[in-house]
Design a protein around this motif. Structure first.
Motif, short mmCIF file in Angstrom:
data_model
loop_
_atom_site.label_atom_id
_atom_site.label_comp_id
_atom_site.label_asym_id
_atom_site.label_seq_id
_atom_site.Cartn_x
_atom_site.Cartn_y
_atom_site.Cartn_z
N THR A 1 -2.36 6.77 -11.73
CA THR A 1 -1.31 6.28 -10.84
C THR A 1 -1.73 6.32 -9.38
O THR A 1 -1.04 5.78 -8.52
CB THR A 1 -0.03 7.11 -11.01
N LYS A 2 -2.88 6.98 -9.12
CA LYS A 2 -3.41 7.09 -7.74
C LYS A 2 -2.41 7.75 -6.80
O LYS A 2 -2.18 7.31 -5.68
CB LYS A 2 -3.83 5.71 -7.22
N THR A 3 -1.79 8.82 -7.28
CA THR A 3 -0.88 9.61 -6.45
C THR A 3 -1.28 11.07 -6.54
O THR A 3 -1.73 11.55 -7.59
CB THR A 3 0.58 9.46 -6.91
N ALA A 4 -1.14 11.78 -5.45
CA ALA A 4 -1.48 13.20 -5.38
C ALA A 4 -0.22 14.03 -5.24
O ALA A 4 0.80 13.57 -4.70
CB ALA A 4 -2.43 13.46 -4.22
N ASP A 5 -0.30 15.25 -5.71
CA ASP A 5 0.81 16.19 -5.61
C ASP A 5 0.63 17.02 -4.34
O ASP A 5 -0.23 17.90 -4.28
CB ASP A 5 0.82 17.09 -6.85
N SER A 6 1.42 16.74 -3.33
CA SER A 6 1.27 17.41 -2.04
C SER A 6 1.63 18.89 -2.09
O SER A 6 1.30 19.64 -1.16
CB SER A 6 2.11 16.71 -0.97
N TYR B 1 -13.94 13.65 -11.09
CA TYR B 1 -12.55 13.51 -10.64
C TYR B 1 -11.66 12.86 -11.70
O TYR B 1 -10.52 13.30 -11.92
CB TYR B 1 -12.51 12.68 -9.35
N LYS B 2 -12.15 11.83 -12.37
CA LYS B 2 -11.32 11.14 -13.35
C LYS B 2 -10.91 12.04 -14.51
O LYS B 2 -9.86 11.84 -15.12
CB LYS B 2 -12.06 9.91 -13.87
N MET C 1 0.84 -1.19 0.00
CA MET C 1 0.00 0.00 0.00
C MET C 1 0.88 1.24 0.00
O MET C 1 1.83 1.35 0.79
CB MET C 1 -0.92 0.01 1.22
N SER C 2 0.59 2.20 -0.88
CA SER C 2 1.39 3.41 -0.98
C SER C 2 0.62 4.60 -0.44
O SER C 2 -0.61 4.58 -0.33
CB SER C 2 1.78 3.67 -2.44
N THR C 3 1.33 5.67 -0.12
CA THR C 3 0.71 6.89 0.40
C THR C 3 0.15 7.70 -0.76
O THR C 3 0.85 7.98 -1.73
CB THR C 3 1.74 7.73 1.16
N PHE C 4 -1.12 8.09 -0.63
CA PHE C 4 -1.78 8.89 -1.66
C PHE C 4 -1.44 10.36 -1.50
O PHE C 4 -1.14 11.05 -2.47
CB PHE C 4 -3.29 8.67 -1.59
N LEU C 5 -1.50 10.87 -0.26
CA LEU C 5 -1.24 12.28 0.01
C LEU C 5 -0.66 12.43 1.40
O LEU C 5 -1.16 11.83 2.35
CB LEU C 5 -2.54 13.10 -0.10
#
Length: 317
Positions: A56-61, A28-29, A1-5
């Protein structure tokens, strides 16, 4: 499991502050924007827009843009903290607590000019372009306030089928309550601190700490809860859930599920005309439930403070 934000550098710590909620708009998509609610370092209740890559299910913090900031008194509790998009109008709704301390001493919840103790409605734009957020023209008081009279509306949700809003509002010493705002029911007063549940709140004997003690209990115009229950030594903090609108378990359709974070139970309410019926669905889930979630298909999930995520299913019993 990876960190989203990870925005831990922006978020206050303490007794109740933190990252409180997040919400994804219906597009959202395509748009790649989502929203979070958190306490900033100065305790202000902050709603911010972030960009993400849905693939990629990653957010830009580093992409955060504050769309709404509500100053919070120097108390760490009663933050509210729920945000969600209206299924009928597309606006973003934000719950805020009354500012903390005992008995709303500054009278925020009944003050329609204050953004504390409220459900707010804001326009963030269909592509997240409104920074800061705009006030929708249909809001009842000319500001962000959509409904008022709340103590600490920790968890709320829209019925995706009807557009109705159900709100779990945490009580003080005596009563927990679930409130119902019908679709389009803007401007409603849900009572706090005139009432706690259906009861008058210390009108004749207010604590000495009150800056503005109440001298009477006028319930005119107050919308009573559809369900309330007393503190009994174990119940202490209602946690609002969802009306089930998924496809997998048709027997659960239209049932509202909720709990109390001091109880091991899963409860439900069923709307029958103008009345509601209560049922204990599970007497012990094996953990302390503190929040709920809903996926894009309407399936419902439960979150325990121990870190377990459950999916709600129908066992046939």
């Amino acid at each position: 499991m990876s960190t989203f934000l990870d925005i831990s550098d922006k978020v206050a710590g303490g007794c109740e502050p933190g990252l409180l909620d997040l919400a994804f708009p219906h597009n959202y998509k395509q748009a790649g924007f989502f929203y979070v609610q958190y306490n900033a370092k100065d305790f202000s209740l902050t709603t911010a827009r972030y960009s993400a890559n849905p693939t990629t299910k990653t957010a830009d913090s580093s992409s955060g843009k504050v769309v709404l900031s509500v100053p919070h008194p120097n108390e760490c509790n009663h933050n509210g903290g729920w945000i969600g998009f209206g299924p009928k109008d597309g606006y973003l709704y934000v719950s805020t607590g009354d500012g903390g301390n005992q008995g709303d001493p500054n009278g925020h919840a009944q003050d329609k000019t204050s953004l504390l103790g409220k459900i707010l409605r804001i326009d963030v734009g269909s592509n997240g372009e409104n920074v800061p957020a705009k006030v929708p023209s249909g809001n009842p008081f000319g500001n962000q306030v959509w409904a008022y009279g709340f103590r600490n509306p920790w968890r709320a949700s829209f019925d995706r089928s009807t557009g109705d809003l159900l709100i779990g509002d945490v009580g003080q010493d005596r009563v927990e309550e679930v409130n119902f705002a019908a679709n389009g029911g803007k401007g409603n007063n849900f009572g706090w601190r005139t009432t706690e549940g259906n009861e008058c709140f210390n009108a004749s004997n207010p604590p000495s700490s009150f800056n503005n003690p109440l001298s009477s209990c006028d319930k005119t115009g107050i919308i009573p809860p559809v369900y309330s229950y007393p503190h009994n030594g174990t119940s202490a903090a209602v946690t609002g859930g969802y009306v089930y609108r998924g496809k997998k378990y048709p027997r659960m359709t239209g049932i509202y599920f909720f709990t109390d974070s001091s109880q091991p139970n899963l409860w439900s309410l069923r709307k029958n005309g103008s009345s509601w019926s209560f049922k204990t669905e599970i007497s012990s889930v094996g953990g302390t439930l503190v929040s709920f979630g809903e996926d894009e298909n309407g399936e419902v999930y439960l979150v325990s403070i121990e870190g377990t995520v459950y999916q709600l299913t129908d066992t046939g019993n």
